[in-house]
Design a protein around this motif. Structure first.
Motif: not given
Length: 665
Positions: A392-395, A409-412, A464-466, A472-475
């Motif tokens: 539940s903690r992920i958006n 990889a960054e998303t995981v 878009q995925d790229i 996500m890396k910056k996040l």
């Protein structure tokens, strides 16, 4: 001659009753026909648009349901009209009863009185015009059938139920079913349960021999991994409690049924009754979970994966995790997996969810973990390191976009890091303090990576995925800076994440919190204003881009951050003696906290979250009242106006979330 006539009538009567019996068989067969129920009326509106494909499926399914029950009713009516025909015209039992009564009445009453003459006339009329009276009785019975047929049917069903109960009692001495489920000590205790009481309240399950071997092997092989996954994905309640608007209490690992063995070894289930559901220890709750798998989930898995491609042990375990609460979903997911040409399509199959939109986003967050498990992105070891309910903690928009799951990889890394944050107890620690949990840990497959991989291509990432991965890396970099206390660096990185992907909702919310931290350090109103602006921009983006899923969880936390910022601004103004601006910011803090609470209630977040938001509302109101009493004037908080405004906006709130008004005076 009379005997020949009677034989013909008897033969005709038997033929009519045979027809009625065949009609009854047809009615029962039709009642057992399963009609798909995959689309509900609340699923037809996506955003503000009508989903025509779902509408077509919904109309088709409801037409099938209508035809089924219309056929059942029609067969029922014809059956009982046929039986009535036999009673009134052929067997004529009703007419003979009237004749006997009339004859008896004529014999008993002297023939001289007026009453006796009338009764004699009635008797003679019945005997002389028996055919006419027969038709009259027939149509009277037809009329009575329309009003009283349900009573006949109900009595018939009651007789069958009593007969069935007697048969069940007669079979109590028979041997146990093909599969012996468990050696748990509770079984011996439950075997002494009053069987008669169970029969009156429970469904009975004897495992189908065709499924028995599969169920037995599946439980033996999959149980440790399933138990680990459900420990993370299912809400654990040691004490049974009602969840949201559900009619039953939930305990254990999301069980709303209690499963019991009778003395013959058959498995029963009782719906959890409010205030009457048994409280069990951890071992007892995991045993209930196992029985739920045996009773419903594993037989449904057997049917779902029969003759399907691309489904091995890894995918089967993921299917059970995904379909534990809704076993019917496994069939839809399995069908999509079977048609998959790429690993990504296997993962996306887990987004199949025909249920209510209210639970969609939370379900998709769970399904991301199931999909990741199915394709081997995460393992049981990863799940052991997560706290319970960590999904539940992920958006949702950071792991699901444009109809498919994201597994860069960054998303995981983002999902794993966010899931771990802030919990002292993980799944492994939870399982380590009771014997069955230790057995589960000891049996968790360490050779999971050695299982055969999906023999499918890996789809190339879209443009878009790229871009999402870059964002996500910056996040992730920003999160690390935030944890290190480098709040300005974190702000810059969150902004870079937004620049790479304007729909990175988590970046807006986290940047708001980073600005608040800067304000805490510097006691600067400008940083708190920037916090509010970040929340405003994030919610405006979510409201404007209807292709995004509405994540009320992230909305709730964003508004809470804005409320905290407003409260801090109010304190600064209060210290300066600026009563008017202090009251204004307390008012806005209350608005933001109330909006956070509303979104939490709509998303049915945990009670602890709701309590935090409610306490924040109360705290801000109390602080405002203190300012009013100590200042020169008093500005009352108009709760009635606030409630009216919220009521009028309720429809749009439900579809898109509330528009941000935190900067309004």
């Amino acid at each position: 001659m009379v005997q020949k006539k009677n034989a013909s009538v008897e033969k005709f009567r038997k033929a009519v009753l045979d027809i009625a019996d065949e009609l009854r068989k047809g009615r029962k067969t039709l009642k057992k026909v399963e009609v798909p129920d995959t689309v509900h009326v609340q699923d037809l509106i996506v955003g503000k648009n009508l989903d025509t494909e779902k509408l077509r499926v919904w109309a088709q399914e409801n037409a099938q349901v209508g035809l089924k029950y219309s056929g059942v009713v029609l067969l029922w009516m014809v059956e009982y009209l046929t039986r009535t025909l036999n009673l009134a015209l052929i067997n004529n039992a009703a007419l003979r009863g009237i004749e006997d009564a009339a004859g008896h009445m004529k014999r008993r009453v002297p023939g001289k009185s007026l009453g006796s003459k009338i009764k004699a006339k009635v008797s003679n009329t019945i005997k002389d015009r028996s055919v006419l009276v027969s038709y009259l009785v027939y149509y009277m019975m037809m009329a009575g059938l329309l009003f009283g047929g349900q009573v006949i049917s109900r009595d018939d069903n009651q007789n069958k139920k009593e007969k069935g109960n007697k048969e069940v009692k007669a079979k109590q001495s028979e041997s146990a079913p093909v599969v012996t489920i468990t050696e748990h000590a509770e079984v011996k205790k439950e075997a002494q349960t009053n069987v008669e009481q169970i029969e009156q309240t429970a469904d009975i399950k004897t495992i189908n021999p065709a499924e028995a071997q599969f169920v037995k092997l599946a439980l033996a092989e999959y149980w440790p991994e399933i138990a680990v996954g459900l420990t993370e994905l299912e809400t654990y309640r040691a004490i049974p409690k009602q969840h949201g608007n559900e009619p039953r209490e939930t305990n254990g690992l999301g069980c709303t049924w209690s499963y019991i063995y009778d003395s013959a070894g058959k498995l029963h289930r009782n719906a959890n009754a409010l205030g009457k559901t048994k409280t069990r220890d951890k071992a007892g709750n995991y045993e209930q979970c196992k029985r739920h798998l045996l009773y419903e989930t594993l037989p449904a898995l057997k049917q779902a994966i029969s003759n399907k491609q691309n489904i091995g042990a890894q995918q089967a375990v993921a299917l059970v995790m995904a379909g534990y609460q809704r076993p019917a979903d496994m069939k839809g997911i399995a069908e999509r997996i079977s048609k998959a040409k790429t690993v990504q399509q296997v993962a996306d199959a887990f987004s199949y969810y025909p249920g209510a939109e209210t639970w969609r986003d939370g379900t998709l967050k769970r399904r991301w973990w199931c999909a990741a498990y199915a394709i081997g992105i995460i393992s049981a070891e990863d799940l052991l390191g997560l706290p319970r309910d960590a999904f539940s903690r992920i958006n949702i928009n950071n792991v699901y976009r444009n109809g498919h799951f994201l597994f860069g990889a960054e998303t995981v890394e983002y999902a794993l890091n966010r899931a771990r944050t802030g919990d002292k107890s993980n799944v492994k620690a939870f399982l380590s303090d009771f014997d069955e949990g230790k057995n589960i840990l000891a049996r968790v497959s360490t050779g999971q990576s050695e299982r055969p991989k999906l023999d499918l291509e890996r789809a190339q990432q879209t443009t878009q995925d790229i871009q999402i991965e870059q964002s996500m890396k910056k996040l992730n970099d920003a999160d690390r800076a935030f944890v290190a206390g480098k709040y300005q660096q974190a702000v810059d990185l969150y902004q870079a994440a937004i620049d790479a992907d304007a729909d990175n909702m988590e970046a807006y919310s986290s940047m708001a919190l980073a600005y608040k931290k800067l304000g805490d350090e510097n006691k600067s109103i400008s940083y708190y204003e920037k916090c509010v602006t970040a929340v405003k921009d994030g919610n405006a983006r979510m409201n404007a881009n209807k292709s995004l899923l509405l994540d009320r969880d992230v909305k709730a936390s964003s508004y809470y951050n804005a409320g905290l910022a407003r409260e801090e601004m109010a304190k600064i103004y209060q210290a300066r003696g600026d009563v008017e601006n202090a009251q204004r910011n307390y008012d806005l803090a209350v608005k933001n906290y109330q909006t956070a609470l509303e979104n939490a209630q709509m998303d049915d977040l945990r009670e602890t979250r709701k309590q935090v938001y409610q306490k924040a509302v109360n705290r801000a109101l109390q602080q405002k009242q203190k300012v009013s009493k100590s200042g020169k004037g008093k500005v009352a908080y108009d709760s009635a106006t606030q409630k009216l405004r919220q009521k009028n906006a309720r429809h749009d709130i439900f579809l898109y979330g509330k528009e941000f008004d935190g900067n309004m005076a």
